[in-house]
Scaffold this motif. Structure first.
Motif, PDB file in Angstrom:
ATOM      1  N   VAL A  78       0.874  -1.261   0.041  1.00 22.85           N
ATOM      2  CA  VAL A  78       0.114  -0.133   0.050  1.00 22.85           C
ATOM      3  C   VAL A  78       0.841   1.224   0.007  1.00 22.85           C
ATOM      4  CG1 VAL A  78      -1.807   1.290   1.332  1.00 22.85           C
ATOM      5  CG2 VAL A  78      -2.018  -1.084   1.043  1.00 22.85           C
ATOM      6  N   ASP A  79       1.854   1.459   0.883  1.00 23.93           N
ATOM      7  CA  ASP A  79       2.616   2.708   1.035  1.00 23.93           C
ATOM      8  C   ASP A  79       3.551   2.998  -0.049  1.00 23.93           C
ATOM      9  OD1 ASP A  79       1.468   2.835   3.497  1.00 23.93           O
ATOM     10  OD2 ASP A  79       3.230   2.577   4.627  1.00 23.93           O
ATOM     11  N   ARG A  80       3.900   1.859  -0.622  1.00 24.37           N
ATOM     12  CA  ARG A  80       4.929   1.884  -1.876  1.00 24.37           C
ATOM     13  C   ARG A  80       4.015   2.225  -3.140  1.00 24.37           C
ATOM     14  NH1 ARG A  80       9.942  -0.153  -1.590  1.00 24.37           N
ATOM     15  NH2 ARG A  80      10.486  -1.179   0.438  1.00 24.37           N
ATOM     16  N   LEU A  81       3.125   1.594  -3.525  1.00 25.29           N
ATOM     17  CA  LEU A  81       2.023   1.904  -4.456  1.00 25.29           C
ATOM     18  C   LEU A  81       1.239   3.068  -4.654  1.00 25.29           C
ATOM     19  CD1 LEU A  81       0.671  -1.680  -5.856  1.00 25.29           C
ATOM     20  CD2 LEU A  81       2.411  -0.249  -7.010  1.00 25.29           C
ATOM     21  N   PHE A  82       0.799   3.414  -3.433  1.00 21.37           N
ATOM     22  CA  PHE A  82      -0.089   4.478  -3.510  1.00 21.37           C
ATOM     23  C   PHE A  82       0.279   5.537  -2.517  1.00 21.37           C
ATOM     24  CE2 PHE A  82      -2.744   0.661  -3.850  1.00 21.37           C
ATOM     25  CZ  PHE A  82      -3.215   0.767  -5.180  1.00 21.37           C
ATOM     26  N   ARG A  83       1.395   6.176  -2.957  1.00 21.64           N
ATOM     27  CA  ARG A  83       2.058   7.171  -2.185  1.00 21.64           C
ATOM     28  C   ARG A  83       1.212   8.562  -1.513  1.00 21.64           C
ATOM     29  NH1 ARG A  83       7.467   6.238  -1.686  1.00 21.64           N
ATOM     30  NH2 ARG A  83       8.368   4.723  -3.318  1.00 21.64           N
ATOM     31  N   VAL A  84       0.270   8.819  -2.520  1.00 21.89           N
ATOM     32  CA  VAL A  84      -0.346   9.869  -1.993  1.00 21.89           C
ATOM     33  C   VAL A  84      -1.916   9.421  -1.319  1.00 21.89           C
ATOM     34  CG1 VAL A  84      -2.016  11.907  -3.016  1.00 21.89           C
ATOM     35  CG2 VAL A  84       0.239  11.144  -3.913  1.00 21.89           C
ATOM     36  N   SER A  85      -2.533   8.328  -1.879  1.00 26.25           N
ATOM     37  CA  SER A  85      -3.882   8.082  -1.365  1.00 26.25           C
ATOM     38  C   SER A  85      -3.494   6.819  -0.364  1.00 26.25           C
ATOM     39  CB  SER A  85      -4.775   7.601  -2.437  1.00 26.25           C
ATOM     40  OG  SER A  85      -4.156   6.632  -3.226  1.00 26.25           O
ATOM     41  N   HIS A  86      -2.670   6.322   0.240  1.00 27.41           N
ATOM     42  CA  HIS A  86      -2.419   5.129   1.249  1.00 27.41           C
ATOM     43  C   HIS A  86      -2.951   5.380   2.370  1.00 27.41           C
ATOM     44  CE1 HIS A  86       0.560   7.111   3.583  1.00 27.41           C
ATOM     45  NE2 HIS A  86       0.896   7.628   2.649  1.00 27.41           N
ATOM     46  N   SER A  87      -3.216   6.629   2.910  1.00 28.91           N
ATOM     47  CA  SER A  87      -3.597   6.763   4.154  1.00 28.91           C
ATOM     48  C   SER A  87      -5.323   6.449   4.300  1.00 28.91           C
ATOM     49  CB  SER A  87      -3.632   8.143   4.662  1.00 28.91           C
ATOM     50  OG  SER A  87      -4.252   9.055   3.841  1.00 28.91           O
ATOM     51  N   GLY A  88      -5.876   6.429   3.191  1.00 28.08           N
ATOM     52  CA  GLY A  88      -7.275   5.978   2.847  1.00 28.08           C
ATOM     53  C   GLY A  88      -7.608   4.686   2.474  1.00 28.08           C
ATOM     54  N   ILE A  89      -6.754   3.854   2.697  1.00 29.01           N
ATOM     55  CA  ILE A  89      -6.918   2.488   2.216  1.00 29.01           C
ATOM     56  C   ILE A  89      -6.875   1.644   3.580  1.00 29.01           C
ATOM     57  CG2 ILE A  89      -5.728   0.508   1.040  1.00 29.01           C
ATOM     58  CD1 ILE A  89      -4.765   2.633  -0.968  1.00 29.01           C
ATOM     59  N   GLY A  90      -7.805   0.633   3.637  1.00 29.48           N
ATOM     60  CA  GLY A  90      -7.975  -0.191   4.766  1.00 29.48           C
ATOM     61  C   GLY A  90      -7.247  -1.466   4.463  1.00 29.48           C
ATOM     62  N   VAL A  91      -6.581  -2.027   5.546  1.00 30.41           N
ATOM     63  CA  VAL A  91      -5.817  -3.429   5.131  1.00 30.41           C
ATOM     64  C   VAL A  91      -6.384  -4.280   6.511  1.00 30.41           C
ATOM     65  CG1 VAL A  91      -3.770  -4.623   5.125  1.00 30.41           C
ATOM     66  CG2 VAL A  91      -3.859  -2.373   4.079  1.00 30.41           C
ATOM     67  N   ASP A  92      -7.135  -5.190   6.207  1.00 28.28           N
ATOM     68  CA  ASP A  92      -7.531  -6.167   7.089  1.00 28.28           C
ATOM     69  C   ASP A  92      -7.100  -7.619   6.673  1.00 28.28           C
ATOM     70  OD1 ASP A  92      -9.391  -6.719   9.407  1.00 28.28           O
ATOM     71  OD2 ASP A  92     -10.321  -8.053   7.902  1.00 28.28           O
ATOM     72  N   VAL A  93      -6.814  -8.143   7.765  1.00 26.52           N
ATOM     73  CA  VAL A  93      -6.291  -9.685   7.802  1.00 26.52           C
ATOM     74  C   VAL A  93      -6.763 -10.422   8.852  1.00 26.52           C
ATOM     75  CG1 VAL A  93      -4.379 -10.979   7.535  1.00 26.52           C
ATOM     76  CG2 VAL A  93      -3.942  -8.881   6.753  1.00 26.52           C
ATOM     77  N   THR A  94      -7.406 -11.647   8.598  1.00 28.01           N
ATOM     78  CA  THR A  94      -8.266 -12.645   9.258  1.00 28.01           C
ATOM     79  C   THR A  94      -8.035 -14.014   8.846  1.00 28.01           C
ATOM     80  OG1 THR A  94     -10.312 -10.937   9.794  1.00 28.01           O
ATOM     81  CG2 THR A  94     -10.232 -13.248  10.317  1.00 28.01           C
ATOM     82  N   ASP A  95      -7.151 -14.759   9.671  1.00 28.35           N
ATOM     83  CA  ASP A  95      -6.765 -15.992   9.247  1.00 28.35           C
ATOM     84  C   ASP A  95      -6.041 -16.007   8.094  1.00 28.35           C
ATOM     85  OD1 ASP A  95      -7.961 -16.883  11.750  1.00 28.35           O
ATOM     86  OD2 ASP A  95      -9.910 -17.267  10.765  1.00 28.35           O
ATOM     87  N   GLY A  96      -5.354 -15.125   7.665  1.00 29.64           N
ATOM     88  CA  GLY A  96      -4.403 -15.023   6.489  1.00 29.64           C
ATOM     89  C   GLY A  96      -5.270 -14.415   5.112  1.00 29.64           C
ATOM     90  N   MET A  97      -6.515 -14.114   5.397  1.00 30.90           N
ATOM     91  CA  MET A  97      -7.310 -13.788   4.415  1.00 30.90           C
ATOM     92  C   MET A  97      -7.073 -11.945   4.188  1.00 30.90           C
ATOM     93  SD  MET A  97      -8.717 -16.588   3.081  1.00 30.90           S
ATOM     94  CE  MET A  97     -10.172 -16.031   2.221  1.00 30.90           C
ATOM     95  N   VAL A  98      -6.465 -11.519   3.260  1.00 31.00           N
ATOM     96  CA  VAL A  98      -6.369 -10.232   3.368  1.00 31.00           C
ATOM     97  C   VAL A  98      -7.644  -9.382   2.520  1.00 31.00           C
ATOM     98  CG1 VAL A  98      -4.822  -8.034   2.461  1.00 31.00           C
ATOM     99  CG2 VAL A  98      -3.910 -10.234   3.243  1.00 31.00           C
ATOM    100  N   THR A  99      -8.188  -8.301   3.207  1.00 32.82           N
ATOM    101  CA  THR A  99      -9.119  -7.435   2.694  1.00 32.82           C
ATOM    102  C   THR A  99      -8.614  -6.108   2.395  1.00 32.82           C
ATOM    103  OG1 THR A  99     -10.744  -8.667   3.379  1.00 32.82           O
ATOM    104  CG2 THR A  99     -11.344  -6.504   2.447  1.00 32.82           C
TER     105      THR A  99
END
Length: 223
Positions: A159-180
């Motif tokens: 996220v931080d590398r690809l979206f240098r401008v909009s990264h703060s508005g991106i959510g990263v949730d991981v449950t049992d290895g499943m990334v959303t």
């Protein structure tokens, strides 16, 4: 830049039971029983791996113990017949040994196991000297990573590398290895890239990419 992959060195077992070429049959069986392993590397000199003796190699002796194969059957099973009469590692082992380097990625080791149809690989250095051993289960250890660790790596390396401008508005949730991944990004062309890179993080089971691009502006809105 893709996340750095886990290497064999990260998951291998460093304490390895090995035998010499002159180790006798019962000595090999006893070592396997004591250490609860199904194969042992055969080393010589300063620890250079020259072969591997597995349960399959040893079972040939039991397979032909009370049988009387015909000449045709003997010709068809020359290797097995030879191992049935073997009494030491030199004659029992499968050689050359299928090995892997410690700096190989977990994926590379998994592919080598699958292609060669083996359950474990001795880990060697440039000179072929034994450094450890890696099994199928060892390769699965990456899926024991805590969800928080996976989420932190996805955010940092993707996220931080690809979206240098909009990264703060991106959510990263991981449950049992499943990334959303959720949120809106400026460049929608990078969304499939983010999904692919997130899937490449060690320990990720699957990725649900719910990222969206910027809202489309209609002609009326432009006017």
């Amino acid at each position: 830049m893709a996340p750095a992959p886990y290497t064999v060195n990260d998951v291998m077992t460093e304490t390895v039971v090995a035998v010499g070429p002159d180790a006798e049959f019962k000595e090999i069986v006893a070592a396997m029983a004591q250490w609860k392993v199904t194969a042992v590397p055969v080393v010589e000199g300063e620890g250079r791996v020259v072969g591997v003796v597995s349960e399959a190699d040893l079972l040939a002796k039991e397979e032909f113990h009370d049988s009387d194969p015909s000449l045709i059957e003997q010709m068809q099973q020359l290797d097995e017949m030879a191992k049935a009469g073997a009494v030491c590692a030199r004659d029992l082992m499968t050689t050359p040994a299928i090995t892997v380097r410690a700096d190989a990625s977990v994926s590379q080791a998994a592919r080598r196991m699958a292609r060669q149809k083996v359950k474990r690989l001795p880990v060697v250095d440039d000179s072929g000297v034994l450094q450890g051993i890696v099994s199928r289960f060892d390769l699965l250890k990456v899926f024991l990573r805590p969800d928080d660790d996976i989420a932190a790596e996805v955010r940092r390396e993707v996220v931080d590398r690809l979206f240098r401008v909009s990264h703060s508005g991106i959510g990263v949730d991981v449950t049992d290895g499943m990334v959303t991944l959720t949120g809106t990004v400026r460049d929608s062309h990078l969304i499939p890239v983010a999904e692919r890179l997130a899937f490449g993080v060690e320990g990720v089971v699957d990725v649900a990419c719910d990222l969206t691009g910027p809202p489309q502006v209609s002609g009326e809105d432009r006017g």
